[in-house]
Design an enzyme around this catalytic site. Structure first.
Site, short mmCIF file in Angstrom:
data_model
loop_
_atom_site.label_atom_id
_atom_site.label_comp_id
_atom_site.label_asym_id
_atom_site.label_seq_id
_atom_site.Cartn_x
_atom_site.Cartn_y
_atom_site.Cartn_z
N SER A 40 0.79 -1.23 0.00
CA SER A 40 0.00 0.00 0.00
C SER A 40 0.82 1.29 0.00
CB SER A 40 -0.97 0.02 1.18
OG SER A 40 -0.26 0.18 2.39
N LYS A 78 0.96 4.41 6.70
CA LYS A 78 0.37 5.30 5.70
C LYS A 78 1.00 6.68 5.83
CE LYS A 78 -2.77 2.16 4.68
NZ LYS A 78 -2.51 1.23 3.64
#
Length: 175
Positions: A40, A78
């Site tokens: 991701s 993230k």
């Protein structure tokens, strides 16, 4: 001679206990290593990269963080896009925070891989609630992030990425 050996043994023993205690405290409260899992955050981080996070750093836009994922047992890594109170807008792959456009150079290689005319990030607009952060992965087409599960609680943040130590060829402060 025997008394001297005992004295040296206890001296080494005390030193070892103090070293283990200091290492435990540093890892528990200041810095800890983390293994990146998944795709991701590509191209910034790849699966099995090793990073060190700081548990005492303040957060700002575009910082890379590790946090306890909502509705999951694992931690996610993230990028912070929105801070509490921010208005985040994405339109035609242009990020706007509180009315100001921000280039996302870290996404260039992902954008180049897209078919002509396709956007990397779908359009949206959101206001980040107080006490929360809006986070997104750099691999926007393959990232479970705030676009899916909403903003995260600031309290869920484990730490801010400070240093990549593996792979050795990419060692240093990740951009």
């Amino acid at each position: 001679m025997e008394a001297e050996s005992k004295k040296e043994f206890w001296s080494w023993g005390k030193s070892l206990v103090v070293a283990v205690l200091v290492a435990f405290l540093v890892r528990q409260f200041l810095f800890t290593p983390v293994i990146v899992s998944g795709e991701s955050m590509e191209p910034t981080f790849h699966d099995n990269n090793r990073v060190v996070i700081s548990k005492i750093s303040s957060l700002d836009h575009f910082d890379k963080i590790v946090f306890h994922a909502p509705n999951a047992k694992e931690d996610f890594i993230k990028r912070v896009i929105g801070l509490p109170g921010d208005t985040i807008r994405m339109e035609n792959d242009v990020l706007t925070i509180n009315g100001k456009e921000y280039p996302e150079k870290y996404l260039d290689s992902n954008k180049e891989a897209l078919p002509e005319g396709q956007n990397l990030t779908q359009d949206f607009e959101v206001i980040v609630p107080e006490g929360q952060l809006f986070v997104m992965g750099d691999n926007r087409t393959n990232s479970m992030d705030s676009r899916i599960f909403g903003s995260i609680e600031e309290d869920s943040v484990v730490g801010k990425v400070k240093f990549r130590f593996y792979p050795f060829t990419e060692m240093g402060n990740p951009k």
